[in-house]
Design an enzyme around this catalytic site. Structure first.
Site, PDB file in Angstrom:
ATOM      1  N   GLY A 238       0.765  -1.240   0.000  1.00 36.10           N
ATOM      2  CA  GLY A 238       0.000   0.000   0.000  1.00 36.10           C
ATOM      3  C   GLY A 238       0.791   1.282   0.000  1.00 36.10           C
ATOM      4  N   GLY A 274       4.011  -3.699  -3.541  1.00 37.49           N
ATOM      5  CA  GLY A 274       4.016  -3.953  -4.977  1.00 37.49           C
ATOM      6  C   GLY A 274       4.459  -2.689  -5.695  1.00 37.49           C
ATOM      7  N   ARG A 275       3.579  -1.679  -5.607  1.00 36.92           N
ATOM      8  CA  ARG A 275       3.816  -0.425  -6.316  1.00 36.92           C
ATOM      9  C   ARG A 275       5.150   0.224  -5.947  1.00 36.92           C
ATOM     10  NH1 ARG A 275      -0.571   2.776  -8.061  1.00 36.92           N
ATOM     11  NH2 ARG A 275      -1.860   1.709  -6.514  1.00 36.92           N
ATOM     12  N   ARG A 311      -4.662   2.607 -16.212  1.00 35.88           N
ATOM     13  CA  ARG A 311      -4.772   3.390 -14.976  1.00 35.88           C
ATOM     14  C   ARG A 311      -5.425   4.769 -15.191  1.00 35.88           C
ATOM     15  NH1 ARG A 311      -1.371   4.888 -11.850  1.00 35.88           N
ATOM     16  NH2 ARG A 311      -2.479   4.225  -9.998  1.00 35.88           N
ATOM     17  N   CYS A 346     -11.637   2.660 -29.392  1.00 37.78           N
ATOM     18  CA  CYS A 346     -12.904   3.371 -29.593  1.00 37.78           C
ATOM     19  C   CYS A 346     -13.635   3.598 -28.274  1.00 37.78           C
ATOM     20  CB  CYS A 346     -13.771   2.578 -30.558  1.00 37.78           C
ATOM     21  SG  CYS A 346     -12.869   2.182 -32.045  1.00 37.78           S
ATOM     22  N   GLU A 347     -13.079   4.401 -27.429  1.00 35.88           N
ATOM     23  CA  GLU A 347     -13.676   4.753 -26.133  1.00 35.88           C
ATOM     24  C   GLU A 347     -13.191   6.162 -25.809  1.00 35.88           C
ATOM     25  OE1 GLU A 347     -15.361   2.739 -23.850  1.00 35.88           O
ATOM     26  OE2 GLU A 347     -15.012   0.753 -24.707  1.00 35.88           O
ATOM     27  N   TYR A 374       1.161  -2.142 -12.137  1.00 32.08           N
ATOM     28  CA  TYR A 374      -0.220  -2.081 -12.600  1.00 32.08           C
ATOM     29  C   TYR A 374      -0.299  -1.499 -14.020  1.00 32.08           C
ATOM     30  CZ  TYR A 374      -0.681  -2.937  -7.635  1.00 32.08           C
ATOM     31  OH  TYR A 374      -0.538  -3.470  -6.368  1.00 32.08           O
TER      32      TYR A 374
END
Ligand code: LLP
Length: 417
Positions: A238, A274-275, A311, A346-347, A374
């Site tokens: 975290g 992790g991050r 993200r 296409c978004e 991530y």
């Protein structure tokens, strides 16, 4: 600190100009630095006592190249699926340094993890506890467990990556934990060894970690009264990183503050970062395809998209984007303007960054920074776009640690009828 830096206006990954990597491997390309991964792991371990352990959260970046770098350094691993278990074993992990988290472990996952001898199962519900007990008994084994408690503290992060509030699906309400530990203590297939707690990701303040620890310590004292012995506290991951101007505590500040709260308690600590290990050890290289200026907005259409890096679209995350070559003399065609850097999916959510001041021309390379965590792990084939290649830089060497996907890879297992 990381090992991506500008030298005479040109972006390098360790000793290699990233433009050279783009030439060699194509774009979009994830680039990781071995030196940064190593440094980040060591920054963590430096704060710990020898019995404490770093179990890198594999979900942040599960590339075998990255995992093997960490395994060689002696890292433990936090896994959340049978797939991640096989990955870390393939990368050379020591099974006794693996903790198994995740709230939906299947019987098959449990069996395999017991077979290889993982250190601890982090249990998130009573049915899961019962299931693991049954599986272990069937196998004539004893599974070591900790219960992941939900301490109901606000991690003060994005709601999608906050996990320690009562309304989140994670963990067991800490007030119910003593009764469930008492139940577990009666189960022949289980051995209680720890308490586990993870309250969210990209935390930039110390206080939520300390609040969570206070509640965990209260539980620890309650368990001691019932003669339930706990040998470790797993405080999850975290710890945040700097994407823009966040100033998260350092691992050393976090560990010192937590150890102070622990006082003379003998339990050792496990962390699942992790991050903070992977994010700033990686970047995503992308090439500008077309520039589309207009009265309302200027769009820079690049060859990476939300399928490569979700993200920004999913959490409105701000990720730094910079020109790879800052020597404007190299390209007289460049336009200095405020650009939305977008992909070709296409978004309307398909953007990597909005309102960025960049001096660019079509054909230029851009780097999306802090993309080592991530990033590639959350990529998809949406719009039948092949997943990007990944390269690990080690000094002046580069190793292709994942090939770019091909069309054949993308349709494997499908059938025309
Ligand atoms: N342990 C557990 C049980 C977790 O659920 C997580 C992350 C970690 C450790 C590692 O947390 P870290 O040190 O990386 O913050 N996709 C989101 C982040 C999701 C985090 C999920 N759990 C993002 O891109 O921001």
């Amino acid at each position: 600190m990381n090992h991506f830096e500008y030298r005479d206006g040109e972006l390098y990954a360790e000793e290699i100009p990233v433009a050279q990597l783009a030439e060699e491997y194509g774009t979009p390309l994830y680039v990781y630095s071995r030196a940064t991964l190593t440094r980040h792991y060591q920054v963590w371990t430096k704060c710990l006592s020898p019995q404490d352990m770093i179990c890198y959260a594999v979900k942040a970046n599960s590339n075998l190249g990255v995992l093997s770098v960490l395994a060689k350094l002696g890292s433990g691993f936090d896994i959340v699926s049978g797939g991640e278990l096989e990955r870390v074993l393939t990368a050379g992990a020591d099974p006794t340094r693996i903790v198994f988290s995740g709230l939906g472990k299947t019987q098959q996952d449990m069996r395999r993890a017991l077979e290889v001898g993982v250190r601890c199962f982090n249990i998130e519900s009573v049915p899961e506890l019962n299931q693991l007990n049954r599986v272990a008994e069937e196998m004539g084994q004893i599974a070591s467990i900790s219960i992941r408690v939900n301490p109901d503290v606000d991690a003060k992060t994005h709601p999608y990556i906050s996990t320690g509030l009562k309304e989140n699906k994670f963990g067991i309400d800490i007030s119910e934990a003593p009764a469930i530990y008492a139940q577990a203590a009666q189960m022949a297939g289980l051995k209680i060894i720890g308490i586990d707690c993870h309250i969210g990701s990209q935390l930039t303040e110390l206080s939520p970690f300390l609040d969570a620890l206070d509640r965990v310590l209260h539980l620890l004292d309650q368990l001691a009264e019932s003669d339930i012995k706990i040998s470790h506290l797993d405080l999850g991951g975290g710890l945040g990183v700097t994407y823009e101007n966040e100033i998260p505590p350092s691992p050393a500040e976090l560990c010192t503050a937590l150890k102070e709260r622990m006082g003379s308690r003998p339990q050792h600590l496990i962390f699942e970062p992790g991050r903070s290990i992977a994010a700033n050890a990686g970047l995503l290289l992308t090439r500008v395809q077309y520039l589309k200026p207009s009265a309302a907005k200027n769009f820079a259409i690049v060859d990476a998209a939300m399928n490569d890096l979700i993200r920004p679209a999913l959490y409105s995350s701000w990720m730094n984007i910079s020109e790879v070559d800052r020597n404007s003399a190299n390209n007289g065609e460049r336009h200095l303007a405020i650009w939305d850097v977008v992909g070709s999916v296409c978004e309307s959510a398909d953007f990597l960054g909005k309102d960025r001041e960049l001096s660019i021309a079509s054909g230029d390379l851009l780097a999306v920074h802090s993309a080592g965590a991530y990033g590639q792990v959350m990529s998809s084939n949406y719009n039948t776009r092949a997943r990007a290649a990944e390269v690990l830089v080690d000094g002046n060497q580069s190793i292709l640690v994942r090939e770019r996907e091909t069309f054949e890879d993308m349709i494997r297992g499908e059938q025309v009828v």
